[in-house]
Each structure stands twice: as structure tokens, then as C-alpha cells.
Scaffold this active site. Sequence first.
Site, PDB file in Angstrom:
ATOM      1  N   GLU A 296      37.400  52.955  38.146  1.00  0.00           N
ATOM      2  CA  GLU A 296      37.652  53.471  39.493  1.00  0.00           C
ATOM      3  C   GLU A 296      37.638  52.368  40.541  1.00  0.00           C
ATOM      4  OE1 GLU A 296      39.048  55.798  41.920  1.00  0.00           O
ATOM      5  OE2 GLU A 296      38.151  57.063  40.372  1.00  0.00           O
TER       6      GLU A 296
ATOM      7  N   VAL B 148      40.937  49.882  42.071  1.00  0.00           N
ATOM      8  CA  VAL B 148      41.927  50.205  43.105  1.00  0.00           C
ATOM      9  C   VAL B 148      41.229  50.903  44.261  1.00  0.00           C
ATOM     10  CG1 VAL B 148      44.053  51.443  43.663  1.00  0.00           C
ATOM     11  CG2 VAL B 148      43.742  50.488  41.368  1.00  0.00           C
TER      12      VAL B 148
ATOM     13  N   ILE C 148      37.021  54.446  47.401  1.00  0.00           N
ATOM     14  CA  ILE C 148      37.774  55.699  47.517  1.00  0.00           C
ATOM     15  C   ILE C 148      37.917  56.357  46.154  1.00  0.00           C
ATOM     16  CG2 ILE C 148      39.937  56.751  48.265  1.00  0.00           C
ATOM     17  CD1 ILE C 148      40.398  54.251  50.008  1.00  0.00           C
TER      18      ILE C 148
ATOM     19  N   GLY D 227      35.359  38.018  56.685  1.00  0.00           N
ATOM     20  CA  GLY D 227      35.099  38.243  55.273  1.00  0.00           C
ATOM     21  C   GLY D 227      36.086  39.166  54.599  1.00  0.00           C
TER      22      GLY D 227
ATOM     23  N   GLU E  73      39.919  35.881  51.431  1.00  0.00           N
ATOM     24  CA  GLU E  73      39.347  34.734  50.733  1.00  0.00           C
ATOM     25  C   GLU E  73      39.791  33.432  51.407  1.00  0.00           C
ATOM     26  OE1 GLU E  73      37.285  35.012  48.263  1.00  0.00           O
ATOM     27  OE2 GLU E  73      37.519  37.143  47.808  1.00  0.00           O
TER      28      GLU E  73
ATOM     29  N   LYS F 250      47.409  46.673  41.641  1.00  0.00           N
ATOM     30  CA  LYS F 250      46.937  48.034  41.901  1.00  0.00           C
ATOM     31  C   LYS F 250      48.078  49.049  41.768  1.00  0.00           C
ATOM     32  CE  LYS F 250      43.310  46.279  44.937  1.00  0.00           C
ATOM     33  NZ  LYS F 250      42.882  46.058  46.337  1.00  0.00           N
TER      34      LYS F 250
ATOM     35  N   GLY G 242      34.911  45.095  49.588  1.00  0.00           N
ATOM     36  CA  GLY G 242      33.543  44.774  49.970  1.00  0.00           C
ATOM     37  C   GLY G 242      32.570  45.074  48.860  1.00  0.00           C
TER      38      GLY G 242
END
Length: 427
Positions: free
Chosen positions: A126, A129, A133, A184, A187, A202, A302
Amino acid sequence: MAMKVALLGCGVVGSEVVRLVDEQPEELAARVGTPLEIGGIAVRRLDRDRGVDPALLTTDATELATRPDIDVVIEVIGGIEPARSLILSALKAGKSVVTANKALLAEDGQTLHAAAREAGVDLFYEASVAGAIPLLRPLRDSLAGDRVNRVLGIVNGTTNYVLDRMDSVGTGFTEALEEAQTLGYAEADPTADVEGFDAAAKAAILARLAFHTQQVTAADVHREGITGVSAADMAGARAMGCVVKLLAICQRSEDGESVGVRVHPVMLPVEHPLASVKEAYNAVFVEAESAGSLMFYGAGAGGTPTASAVLGDMVAVARNRLAGTHVGEGGHDTGLPVHDMGETVTSYHVSLDVADRPGVLAKVAEIFAEHGVSIKNVRQEGSGDDAQLVLVSHRAPDAALRNTVERLQEDDSVREVASVMRVENFD
């Protein structure tokens, strides 16, 4: 007796997984039906302070992933190798696996699913992607009895932040990207994000689940990034009542015999629900035959949001293991092939720097007509040396539109094709 979990990798996501497991042992035990315990953590180096019990750390990831007392393996290393070899070793050793590795799943998910089926264990992902969510399991399970026709997604927070800043406050691309890095969201090397590689991986995963086909890999996804999006593109979108978004678009062909999978910037009407997704948030819009339109929205990246999705999968596979069952995902395959981008029907917004003289518009219209593309609307901006024609086509095969643009670039009445962007109405 506690169910033991091995963690491969202890970076931003891995350390959050450990923290969440440590903070809620009673709740997790109640949800699973038995206590969960971190049995070991594989890292590259032992001399770094990761905020976890040093006694759990090991540099021998293969030994940990196949250890007899381990029930569930969580892989958050990322990349293709050694992640693929470690996951395959864990599956063959009878361990259920949870991974957040979108790149590996998009490149070689079929091999991983086959290994899980053969071993009779779970492979859940999960977190690969859209972060926290809940999306993949609804596609796989809740909509299993429905026919999904299209999936549209803002699945990369970095690019959505950059495009939102360019649109809402007029920030330039470079400045907006630097802001994203400072916050943040991006990258130090943002190539995977801004060139669309992350979103393409994705998109491949979404297409496989939505259309029940194992034929889609990241290499099959048509990919364009956002580095060429300009302030003029933003202004052109606003003039049409649109915003610019980087979308992952997975769609059945009209005859239902193939699927199209693509990632590129689009001009999207402000009325569409995805147009209102701001900053670094993700959202995925699903169109199904019986369920109608569904939208999934939330934090797409995150450490903590991604760890939340990892823990959700961990609880699910632990429950299955306790019950002596598993989800046989990946065994079904409709065999739907991926059609070429040239067969995709779309429309173009084209800005041309042209000579301001009689007959130029007629010549441009003639070139469109030569390729079977009709013009929906046209306007002229500026005059003299600053003259610019802005044209929006009716829907046509992408190959015909692309050939039209190439022919325009060759014509002496066109000084420059200043910009080209697809317009998606999704009617």
C-alpha cells in the site's frame, strides 16, 4: 506468543515504523490478535544513531529476512537491488512481505507476485503509491466486482508543489523547486520527481491493479516531466480556465482491448476535483462503471504518512498469518496489452511564434488539416515581431497531433513552436 517482524532498512520511513510499533503495542496486539515484536533491523552500517535499540541491528539482511523465527518482513530499502533478492529470499522462506518499493514493483512485480503465490504468503505494498492514502486495497478488493475505466492521479507531491507555486504566486520553476527542497518535499537530486520517473512507476502499479493485468511495467508508461513547463504555459492554462498538473493517467481504450498508461503535464479544467489539489498533497480519481467517480486524497509522502501505510499492511498480513490464510493477489491476469502513446486520443494547446503577415493563419490551419486534426479555437497575442498564435485542437490521436507539431516546426511561417501541452477535459 509474539509475531516477529524483520525490518530491512531504517531510514526516514523505517525509523518511523519502529517508533509507531513501540508506541502502540497494546493497540496493535488487539488489532492483530497477538503481540507484534520487532525481531531485527537490517542496516548497512552499525555506527549510526537511528534512535532504535542497537541490539536489534544487523548488517546481514539475508540472514534476518530468512531467519526461522521471523513471520513478516518489511522492506523499506528502496531501489532494485539488493531489495529484489532480499524480498525473493524472504518469500521463498515462507515469510509474508510488506514493501514500499514502487520502483521494484513497477519493474518486476510479476516475479514477486509469482514467488508469493508459490510460497502461499502475502505480498502487500500500500505504501508504494500515494503514501498514507488507502488506495491500492480499495482498487484490488473493494472494486474487484466493478469495471474500472480510468484512473487519474496526482501521485508526486514534489511536482504538485512546484506547479502549484508557479500557478498561485508566479514563482519560477527553479525557485519553486528550491522551496520544495528546503521544505523536504524534494530530494537533493530531484530528477526522479521532476522528470516523471517516480509518477511513472506508480502509474504502472495503478494500471496493473485497476485493469487486472500483469502486462504493465514502468517501461510501458509514456513519461514526460515538468522541467519544460513555463510561466507562459501557466498563463495559457489560466486563459482557458485550467490549471497545469502532472497527472498519471491509466485508461482503457474505447474498444476495451488495451490500456493506455501515461504521465505528463496537462491543462486541467478548474472544475475537475483534481484541479483543487494544492501544495504537496496527492489525490487519485477513479472512474468505475457501477461505482461512478471516486476520489482518494491525502498526504502522499513523508516518513510518518508512509509508515502509517506500512503498518496497515503489516497488521493485515499478520492477521492473515495468524488465521493461516493469505491473499492470492496477482494470480488473475486479463492479459490487456498497453497500447502506444500515439493511439491515445487527446488534444493539444500549441503556442507559435509567427511572422505577423497575411496568410500565416491559413497556412497553419492547412498544416493541421493535412494531418486530420481540426482546430477548436485560436487567438493571436501581440503583433509584429512579438506575434504569437495560440491554438487548441479538437481531440485526435496523439500521433497525428505530434506529426502536426513537427510539420509546424519545419514551416517558414513559424519562427518557433514556443510550447505544446495536452489539454484533458475528461468528459
